[in-house]
Scaffold this motif. Structure first.
Motif, PDB file in Angstrom:
ATOM      1  N   PRO A  51       0.833  -1.210   0.000  1.00  0.00           N
ATOM      2  CA  PRO A  51       0.000   0.000   0.000  1.00  0.00           C
ATOM      3  C   PRO A  51       0.870   1.264   0.000  1.00  0.00           C
ATOM      4  N   GLU A  52       0.398   2.292  -0.638  1.00  0.00           N
ATOM      5  CA  GLU A  52       1.149   3.542  -0.707  1.00  0.00           C
ATOM      6  C   GLU A  52       1.496   4.047   0.700  1.00  0.00           C
ATOM      7  N   ALA A  53       0.608   3.807   1.645  1.00  0.00           N
ATOM      8  CA  ALA A  53       0.865   4.283   3.025  1.00  0.00           C
ATOM      9  C   ALA A  53       2.120   3.641   3.601  1.00  0.00           C
ATOM     10  N   GLU A  54       2.381   2.377   3.251  1.00  0.00           N
ATOM     11  CA  GLU A  54       3.594   1.711   3.755  1.00  0.00           C
ATOM     12  C   GLU A  54       4.839   2.266   3.063  1.00  0.00           C
ATOM     13  N   LEU A  55       4.713   2.541   1.786  1.00  0.00           N
ATOM     14  CA  LEU A  55       5.840   3.166   1.069  1.00  0.00           C
ATOM     15  C   LEU A  55       6.119   4.555   1.645  1.00  0.00           C
ATOM     16  N   ALA A  56       5.071   5.297   1.903  1.00  0.00           N
ATOM     17  CA  ALA A  56       5.223   6.653   2.446  1.00  0.00           C
ATOM     18  C   ALA A  56       5.846   6.614   3.841  1.00  0.00           C
ATOM     19  N   ALA A  57       5.454   5.631   4.631  1.00  0.00           N
ATOM     20  CA  ALA A  57       6.001   5.533   5.991  1.00  0.00           C
ATOM     21  C   ALA A  57       7.502   5.243   5.952  1.00  0.00           C
ATOM     22  N   LEU A  58       7.926   4.382   5.025  1.00  0.00           N
ATOM     23  CA  LEU A  58       9.360   4.106   4.904  1.00  0.00           C
ATOM     24  C   LEU A  58      10.091   5.344   4.391  1.00  0.00           C
ATOM     25  N   ARG A  59       9.496   6.011   3.417  1.00  0.00           N
ATOM     26  CA  ARG A  59      10.113   7.233   2.899  1.00  0.00           C
ATOM     27  C   ARG A  59      10.271   8.262   4.022  1.00  0.00           C
ATOM     28  N   ASP A  60       9.252   8.403   4.837  1.00  0.00           N
ATOM     29  CA  ASP A  60       9.306   9.370   5.943  1.00  0.00           C
ATOM     30  C   ASP A  60      10.375   8.972   6.963  1.00  0.00           C
ATOM     31  N   ALA A  61      10.494   7.666   7.232  1.00  0.00           N
ATOM     32  CA  ALA A  61      11.502   7.204   8.199  1.00  0.00           C
ATOM     33  C   ALA A  61      12.914   7.472   7.683  1.00  0.00           C
ATOM     34  N   LEU A  62      13.122   7.241   6.394  1.00  0.00           N
ATOM     35  CA  LEU A  62      14.434   7.535   5.802  1.00  0.00           C
ATOM     36  C   LEU A  62      14.728   9.029   5.876  1.00  0.00           C
ATOM     37  N   ASP A  63      13.743   9.832   5.524  1.00  0.00           N
ATOM     38  CA  ASP A  63      13.924  11.290   5.534  1.00  0.00           C
ATOM     39  C   ASP A  63      14.156  11.807   6.947  1.00  0.00           C
ATOM     40  N   ALA A  64      13.343  11.351   7.886  1.00  0.00           N
ATOM     41  CA  ALA A  64      13.446  11.843   9.274  1.00  0.00           C
ATOM     42  C   ALA A  64      14.801  11.518   9.882  1.00  0.00           C
ATOM     43  N   ALA A  65      15.375  10.392   9.455  1.00  0.00           N
ATOM     44  CA  ALA A  65      16.689   9.988   9.988  1.00  0.00           C
ATOM     45  C   ALA A  65      17.839  10.664   9.251  1.00  0.00           C
ATOM     46  N   GLY A  66      17.515  11.378   8.189  1.00  0.00           N
ATOM     47  CA  GLY A  66      18.576  12.002   7.394  1.00  0.00           C
ATOM     48  C   GLY A  66      19.423  10.967   6.669  1.00  0.00           C
ATOM     49  N   THR A  67      18.796   9.837   6.333  1.00  0.00           N
ATOM     50  CA  THR A  67      19.538   8.770   5.645  1.00  0.00           C
ATOM     51  C   THR A  67      19.074   8.683   4.192  1.00  0.00           C
TER      52      THR A  67
END
Ligand SMILES: O=C(O)C(=O)CO
Length: 275
Positions: A51-67
């Motif tokens: 689901p797009e929500a799972e992709l978005a959550a991973l994208r947000d986690a990567l962004d929030a960590a600065g990775t």
């Protein structure tokens, strides 16, 4: 052992390290350990189209960590598990691979990932190798075109026969042969070798010789020590020498830390010096 490497493009493979944490917590854990780059196998082994929500959550986690994600596997079946890719597996698995291609490429583009790894797939009893190889070429060319559309390279990886007895690409030469066939099929020139030094060593080859010969074809490198697939310094490989050989060959891409931690993953990086 203390190792410094001119190319500090080390990235952490979050599909084998920090796996004691939920997926979305791993980028922050890698950042806390000093890394800004990470890589992943396809994170949803049972779902080529999450689901797009799972992709978005991973994208947000990567962004929030600065990775930043430096490499991402396409859907590869049950990995970790018995599968080693879907590109050459006729029927439903091939269909799942093709359905995943634009999903994975689109996700990669959304997080600035420029390398997509397509594991070839295991041989299937009762299916002629030539049939699987023809399907693989069709699917890998399809994946290379999708990667090209998002400015990414397509990686082709050899694994070791001991741990992947049904996987047909078990040395650098066989992976490079596929790289060349994919490039000939697409005319894009965006296929590259994924040079995994752990699998090279486990295959019994002289890792130094393979690095000297094939580093120039590599779009990505992964490392783990042998024996044991642990951190550098836990086995017998001379990484200071191997890193200098990568340097000498002009390899300046990412070096993925794809090894198992002996204890908490946060404690698995003591071998790095001067970061
Ligand atoms: O299974 C492995 O070792 C891999 O590198 C998968 O990408």
């Amino acid at each position: 052992m203390e190792v410094s490497f001119r190319n500090t493009e080390f990235d952490v493979n979050l599909s084998i390290l920090f796996t004691e944490l939920p997926l979305l917590a791993r980028p922050a854990a890698a950042a806390a350990a000093g890394f800004t780059k990470v890589e992943l196998w396809w994170p949803w082994p049972d779902d080529p189209e999450p689901p797009e929500a799972e992709l978005a959550a991973l994208r947000d986690a990567l962004d929030a960590a600065g990775t930043r994600l430096t490499a991402l596997n396409f859907y590869a079946g049950r990995l970790p598990g018995p599968d080693r890719g879907a590109a050459s597996v006729p029927g439903e698995e091939s269909a799942r691979f093709r359905a995943n291609v634009d999903v994975a490429a689109g996700f990669a583009a959304s997080v600035g990932c420029r390398a997509l790894n397509a594991l070839y797939g295991n041989r299937v009893d009762g299916v002629a190798p030539g049939v699987q190889d023809a399907l693989a070429l069709e699917n890998l060319a399809y994946a290379a075109r999708a990667a090209d559309r998002v400015g990414a390279i397509l990686l082709i990886e050899a694994l070791n026969a001991a741990e992947s007895p049904s996987y047909p690409l078990t040395d650098a030469a066989s992976a490079v042969e596929i790289v060349d066939k994919v490039d000939a099929a697409t005319g894009l020139g965006n296929a590259r070798l994924l040079l995994d030094l752990y699998h090279v060593a486990m295959g019994g080859a002289d890792v130094r010789e393979v690095v000297d010969r094939y580093a120039g074809r590599a779009g990505h490198v992964q490392i783990a020590d042998v024996p044991g697939r642990g951190a550098p310094g836990t086995g017998a490989l001379d990484f200071a020498d191997l890193f200098s050989r990568l340097d000498a060959a002009g390899y300046d891409g990412p070096v993925g830390l794809e090894y198992r931690a002996d204890g908490p993953s946060a404690n698995a990086f003591g071998w790095l010096a001067g970061r």
